[in-house]
Design a protein around this motif. Sequence first.
Motif, PDB file in Angstrom:
ATOM      1  N   ILE A 240       0.847  -1.200   0.000  1.00 57.36           N
ATOM      2  CA  ILE A 240       0.000   0.000   0.000  1.00 57.36           C
ATOM      3  C   ILE A 240       0.878   1.244   0.000  1.00 57.36           C
ATOM      4  O   ILE A 240       1.780   1.380   0.833  1.00 57.36           O
ATOM      5  CB  ILE A 240      -0.929   0.021   1.228  1.00 57.36           C
ATOM      6  N   ILE A 241       0.620   2.131  -0.944  1.00 62.33           N
ATOM      7  CA  ILE A 241       1.233   3.466  -0.910  1.00 62.33           C
ATOM      8  C   ILE A 241       0.163   4.429  -0.428  1.00 62.33           C
ATOM      9  O   ILE A 241      -0.838   4.654  -1.108  1.00 62.33           O
ATOM     10  CB  ILE A 241       1.752   3.904  -2.294  1.00 62.33           C
ATOM     11  N   HIS A 242       0.375   4.947   0.752  1.00 63.25           N
ATOM     12  CA  HIS A 242      -0.597   5.854   1.366  1.00 63.25           C
ATOM     13  C   HIS A 242      -0.203   7.284   0.990  1.00 63.25           C
ATOM     14  O   HIS A 242       0.771   7.834   1.503  1.00 63.25           O
ATOM     15  CB  HIS A 242      -0.577   5.673   2.882  1.00 63.25           C
ATOM     16  N   VAL A 243      -0.954   7.883   0.086  1.00 65.51           N
ATOM     17  CA  VAL A 243      -0.653   9.236  -0.389  1.00 65.51           C
ATOM     18  C   VAL A 243      -1.293  10.252   0.564  1.00 65.51           C
ATOM     19  O   VAL A 243      -2.507  10.229   0.781  1.00 65.51           O
ATOM     20  CB  VAL A 243      -1.164   9.442  -1.826  1.00 65.51           C
ATOM     21  N   VAL A 244      -0.469  11.123   1.112  1.00 62.95           N
ATOM     22  CA  VAL A 244      -0.928  12.145   2.067  1.00 62.95           C
ATOM     23  C   VAL A 244      -0.616  13.523   1.507  1.00 62.95           C
ATOM     24  O   VAL A 244       0.500  13.771   1.026  1.00 62.95           O
ATOM     25  CB  VAL A 244      -0.250  11.961   3.442  1.00 62.95           C
ATOM     26  N   ASP A 245      -1.595  14.411   1.553  1.00 68.72           N
ATOM     27  CA  ASP A 245      -1.402  15.798   1.117  1.00 68.72           C
ATOM     28  C   ASP A 245      -0.642  16.529   2.217  1.00 68.72           C
ATOM     29  O   ASP A 245      -1.223  17.011   3.199  1.00 68.72           O
ATOM     30  CB  ASP A 245      -2.761  16.443   0.857  1.00 68.72           C
ATOM     31  N   MET A 246       0.679  16.638   2.056  1.00 67.96           N
ATOM     32  CA  MET A 246       1.508  17.225   3.107  1.00 67.96           C
ATOM     33  C   MET A 246       1.384  18.742   3.146  1.00 67.96           C
ATOM     34  O   MET A 246       1.792  19.380   4.122  1.00 67.96           O
ATOM     35  CB  MET A 246       2.971  16.807   2.897  1.00 67.96           C
ATOM     36  N   ALA A 247       0.778  19.337   2.102  1.00 69.96           N
ATOM     37  CA  ALA A 247       0.604  20.795   2.108  1.00 69.96           C
ATOM     38  C   ALA A 247      -0.604  21.195   2.934  1.00 69.96           C
ATOM     39  O   ALA A 247      -0.800  22.390   3.219  1.00 69.96           O
ATOM     40  CB  ALA A 247       0.451  21.303   0.678  1.00 69.96           C
ATOM     41  N   PRO A 276       2.333  -4.304   4.179  1.00 64.80           N
ATOM     42  CA  PRO A 276       3.426  -3.329   4.047  1.00 64.80           C
ATOM     43  C   PRO A 276       2.915  -2.007   3.471  1.00 64.80           C
ATOM     44  O   PRO A 276       2.119  -1.998   2.525  1.00 64.80           O
ATOM     45  CB  PRO A 276       4.400  -4.030   3.087  1.00 64.80           C
ATOM     46  N   GLN A 277       3.374  -0.904   4.037  1.00 65.72           N
ATOM     47  CA  GLN A 277       2.863   0.413   3.651  1.00 65.72           C
ATOM     48  C   GLN A 277       3.988   1.436   3.601  1.00 65.72           C
ATOM     49  O   GLN A 277       4.887   1.445   4.441  1.00 65.72           O
ATOM     50  CB  GLN A 277       1.793   0.867   4.637  1.00 65.72           C
ATOM     51  N   ILE A 278       3.937   2.275   2.587  1.00 67.18           N
ATOM     52  CA  ILE A 278       4.827   3.426   2.464  1.00 67.18           C
ATOM     53  C   ILE A 278       3.955   4.679   2.406  1.00 67.18           C
ATOM     54  O   ILE A 278       2.949   4.703   1.697  1.00 67.18           O
ATOM     55  CB  ILE A 278       5.688   3.348   1.184  1.00 67.18           C
ATOM     56  N   VAL A 279       4.341   5.697   3.148  1.00 65.20           N
ATOM     57  CA  VAL A 279       3.637   6.973   3.076  1.00 65.20           C
ATOM     58  C   VAL A 279       4.331   7.849   2.040  1.00 65.20           C
ATOM     59  O   VAL A 279       5.529   8.143   2.159  1.00 65.20           O
ATOM     60  CB  VAL A 279       3.606   7.685   4.434  1.00 65.20           C
ATOM     61  N   ALA A 280       3.578   8.233   0.996  1.00 66.80           N
ATOM     62  CA  ALA A 280       4.095   9.167  -0.005  1.00 66.80           C
ATOM     63  C   ALA A 280       3.640  10.563   0.399  1.00 66.80           C
ATOM     64  O   ALA A 280       2.466  10.925   0.220  1.00 66.80           O
ATOM     65  CB  ALA A 280       3.588   8.794  -1.395  1.00 66.80           C
ATOM     66  N   ALA A 281       4.559  11.329   0.982  1.00 62.06           N
ATOM     67  CA  ALA A 281       4.234  12.685   1.431  1.00 62.06           C
ATOM     68  C   ALA A 281       4.209  13.590   0.210  1.00 62.06           C
ATOM     69  O   ALA A 281       5.241  14.116  -0.227  1.00 62.06           O
ATOM     70  CB  ALA A 281       5.267  13.159   2.454  1.00 62.06           C
ATOM     71  N   ASN A 282       3.016  13.793  -0.354  1.00 64.05           N
ATOM     72  CA  ASN A 282       2.874  14.463  -1.646  1.00 64.05           C
ATOM     73  C   ASN A 282       2.744  15.979  -1.494  1.00 64.05           C
ATOM     74  O   ASN A 282       2.515  16.501  -0.398  1.00 64.05           O
ATOM     75  CB  ASN A 282       1.640  13.893  -2.372  1.00 64.05           C
ATOM     76  N   LYS A 283       2.907  16.666  -2.632  1.00 66.32           N
ATOM     77  CA  LYS A 283       2.780  18.128  -2.761  1.00 66.32           C
ATOM     78  C   LYS A 283       3.851  18.865  -1.968  1.00 66.32           C
ATOM     79  O   LYS A 283       3.599  19.925  -1.358  1.00 66.32           O
ATOM     80  CB  LYS A 283       1.375  18.582  -2.335  1.00 66.32           C
ATOM     81  N   MET A 284       5.085  18.292  -1.996  1.00 61.33           N
ATOM     82  CA  MET A 284       6.199  18.921  -1.274  1.00 61.33           C
ATOM     83  C   MET A 284       6.671  20.198  -1.962  1.00 61.33           C
ATOM     84  O   MET A 284       7.503  20.931  -1.412  1.00 61.33           O
ATOM     85  CB  MET A 284       7.355  17.934  -1.160  1.00 61.33           C
ATOM     86  N   ASP A 285       6.164  20.483  -3.167  1.00 65.12           N
ATOM     87  CA  ASP A 285       6.536  21.717  -3.866  1.00 65.12           C
ATOM     88  C   ASP A 285       5.737  22.912  -3.374  1.00 65.12           C
ATOM     89  O   ASP A 285       6.001  24.055  -3.776  1.00 65.12           O
ATOM     90  CB  ASP A 285       6.305  21.541  -5.376  1.00 65.12           C
ATOM     91  N   MET A 286       4.778  22.693  -2.502  1.00 64.93           N
ATOM     92  CA  MET A 286       3.901  23.765  -2.057  1.00 64.93           C
ATOM     93  C   MET A 286       4.369  24.344  -0.716  1.00 64.93           C
ATOM     94  O   MET A 286       5.077  23.668   0.053  1.00 64.93           O
ATOM     95  CB  MET A 286       2.466  23.249  -1.934  1.00 64.93           C
ATOM     96  N   PRO A 287       3.992  25.586  -0.431  1.00 62.36           N
ATOM     97  CA  PRO A 287       4.397  26.229   0.830  1.00 62.36           C
ATOM     98  C   PRO A 287       3.911  25.442   2.049  1.00 62.36           C
ATOM     99  O   PRO A 287       2.872  24.794   2.015  1.00 62.36           O
ATOM    100  CB  PRO A 287       3.717  27.607   0.768  1.00 62.36           C
ATOM    101  N   GLU A 288       4.690  25.487   3.110  1.00 62.72           N
ATOM    102  CA  GLU A 288       4.368  24.872   4.402  1.00 62.72           C
ATOM    103  C   GLU A 288       4.453  23.343   4.379  1.00 62.72           C
ATOM    104  O   GLU A 288       4.288  22.708   5.420  1.00 62.72           O
ATOM    105  CB  GLU A 288       2.963  25.281   4.889  1.00 62.72           C
ATOM    106  N   ALA A 289       4.717  22.735   3.215  1.00 63.59           N
ATOM    107  CA  ALA A 289       4.793  21.275   3.152  1.00 63.59           C
ATOM    108  C   ALA A 289       5.963  20.741   3.966  1.00 63.59           C
ATOM    109  O   ALA A 289       5.839  19.739   4.679  1.00 63.59           O
ATOM    110  CB  ALA A 289       4.902  20.816   1.698  1.00 63.59           C
TER     111      ALA A 289
END
Length: 437
Positions: A240-247, A276-289
């Motif tokens: 599982i790739i758990h996609v999280v909006d880090m922004a 098994p799971q990986i967290v994909a911390a997405n939207k790292m190009d955005m402010p406050e991410a």
Amino acid sequence: MFVDKAKIYVKGGDGGDGIVAFRREKYVPEGGPAGGDGGKGGDVIFRVDEGLRTLMDFRYQRHFKAQKGEKGRNKSQHGANAENMLVRVPPGTVIIDDDTQEVLADLTRHGQQIVVARGGRGGRGNIRFATPNNPAPELAEHGEEGEERWIVLELKVMADVGLVGFPSVGKSTLLSVVSSAKPKIGAYHFTTITPNLGVVDVGEGRSFVMADLPGLIEGAHEGVGLGHEFLRHVERTRLIIHVVDMAGSEGRDPFEDWQKINDELRQYNADLEKRPQIVAANKMDMPEAAENLEQFRKQVSEVRDDLEIMPISSLTRQGVQELLYRVADLLDQIPEPNIEEVTELEERKIYKLDKREDEEDFTIRRENEMFIVESVKIERMMKRMQLNSHDAILKLARTLRHMGVDEELRKRGAKDGTLVRIGDFEFEFVEGSSYYY
């Protein structure tokens, strides 16, 4: 359009009728019976075809009926058996009986198959009823009816990796970046309402199948929103790739989102928590991410210290290749899922039915001046017998007398001319002759 659930009707072919015939040849004045048996009806068989990916075809055809067996022929020739009906289904199809909710089969590999509705056996011709006391019987059977049932087909996506997360966190964008899949993408909730599949080529001869699954919301394990339709597909994935909006778009809290998704997975199926799971911390190009990511790591470490978190940006492709390499490495270590073998329906004997004690039971009730006889054995026999000959009536009478139906009717007050009904047939009781007509 992706279709992952369908309800259809299946029916095996009826068996062919046996016939009454006699040998008619010159210089053979008493040739004897020569009526052949009917052929067996066709089975309805579901077979996995890896070229299929959806249950779309079952939207347009919902009834599947196999052919009927051929009637018996004279000169003691057996009627031809009907051909089986093959129905193609995609890998990952679960077959469920609609009445009992029993899982009949879980078809996962190319070529696997199961008989979902067996064809009826052919009726016996009069050659099968010849005895020393009756060497020329005018007696034959109808073919047995084929099995019929309503079944539900559920398709669980066969993918190595599943992308999960709340709506609009960037799952579809990530899939479009790493594969040739072209999912629908938009800045609004529930853009993805059906799973999208893509083959990811990592390089060095390594590849895997990734599925962008519909966005999950709270209460999904109880069927809220897309609910079970989403969770059904997660069960098939190895990672599982758990996609999280880090922004933290729309004021969302990344850590709360991560917790809520995992709670839904656990409440639906406890085994998913161990997947098994990986967290994909997405939207790292955005402010406050970056600041949110640091806080997220601290919060997660207090709950789970073995979780791998990889910062990425689906838009700029930052960290995406590193994520793919890591996924490929983990898949090499994760064994293939132990999916149960296809479950065949219980086998039945063809010409000898199991004799159970309850088949000898019968009940008699009275409706006005008519007696109603109910018996599984007798009703089944009468459906098969061709009750248009004296021999058939005698055979029925012997069966009723042997089972004690005659005696019980007399005790209940049946007299000469009293109407008796068995199934769809009505007769007159004849006192002293022990049979009906």
